[in-house]
Motif scaffolding. Structure first.
Motif: not given
Ligand SMILES: [Mg+2]
Ligand SMILES: Nc1ncnc2c1ncn2[C@@H]1O[C@H](COP(=O)(O)OP(=O)(O)OP(=O)(O)O)[C@@H](O)[C@H]1O
Length: 246
Positions: A43, A163-164
């Motif tokens: 991240s 991000d995910e």
């Molecule tokens: Mg992360």
């Protein structure tokens, strides 16, 4: 020309070295998936690409513009990036349509009619044309995430960062979001995707980057990094992700 170029990127928080010299590129039209254990810096890496974090040293280029140049116009760079996070961050008090038009009007200065037309098209693209007048709370998590993708697409980004995007979703809702992402990739969108979805990475990624403890351990096509990893750390991580019951 590469859309993203990262050169010897370092990021520290006080004494903690989170990124320890990251180098890689994303070519125009490519999909690069970043995988790795929790806390490995994935991240933070994405946040350095959209300048939510200032790198400690090193360089990041997007479309040839150096983001790490102290004189860079951050807002102009950000306009070229679409960002989709784990939490969808929709405005709960605004309709789906308004969520997709507001930044178009405020940031890109598009007129209301044009913004609505583009919002209609991007909502159609993510399969939510008929939900324009709903409020976010009336949608499932997967639908809300697709609105967040439509909102990003409406800004005509040259690069999408994820991000995910599916990790907060119930398992049965993950597929619809991945389908939308798969279609974007097929349309030629350049994408940098942090994900734990190995099936998606294997099928859609041009390259997979495996990160561990702030460094890139392996970078290659999915049939190498996922199917035949060269490093013990990659094998160990994949073993845990693919067979969590062991
Ligand atoms: Mg992360
Ligand atoms: N703003 C911050 N201040 C201090 N430490 C931070 C900050 N942001 C991240 N870190 C630390 O940096 C490290 C990497 O965090 P990061 O969120 O990038 O990991 P990640 O790979 O995305 O993990 P996950 O898979 O759990 O999302 C962690 O040790 C985290 O605690």
């Amino acid at each position: 020309m590469s859309t993203v170029e990262i050169k010897n990127l370092h990021k520290s928080f006080g004494p903690l070295d989170v990124l320890k010299g990251i180098d890689f590129t994303v070519e125009a039209g490519q999909v690069v998936c970043v995988i790795g254990p929790s806390g490995s810096g994935k991240s933070t890496l994405l946040r350095c690409v959209n300048l939510l974090e200032r790198p400690t040293s090193g360089q990041v280029f997007v479309d040839g513009t150096e983001l790490t140049d102290p004189d860079v116009d951050i807002d102009a760079v950000r306009r070229r990036l679409g960002m989709v996070f784990q939490q969808f961050n929709l405005f709960q008090h605004l309709t789906v349509l308004r969520n997709v038009t507001i930044a178009q009007e405020r940031v890109l200065k598009r007129g209301r009619a044009e913004a609505r037309k583009i919002a209609g098209e991007t909502l159609e693209k993510v399969g939510l044309g008929e939900k324009a007048d709903c409020f976010p709370a009336q949608l499932s998590g997967g639908q809300q995430q697709r609105v967040a993708i439509a909102r990003a697409l409406a800004m005509n980004p040259s690069l999408m960062l994820f991000d995910e995007p599916t990790s907060a979703l119930d398992p049965e809702l993950v597929g619809d979001v991945l389908s939308v992402m798969r279609e974007l990739a097929r349309d030629g969108m350049t994408m940098l995707v942090v994900t734990h979805e190995m099936g998606f990475a294997r099928e859609v990624a041009d390259r997979v980057v495996f990160m561990d403890r702030g460094a890139i351990v392996e970078d290659g096509p999915p049939e190498q990094v996922i199917a035949a990893p060269r490093h013990a750390r990659t094998r160990e991580f994949l073993g845990r992700v693919l067979h969590p019951e062991h």
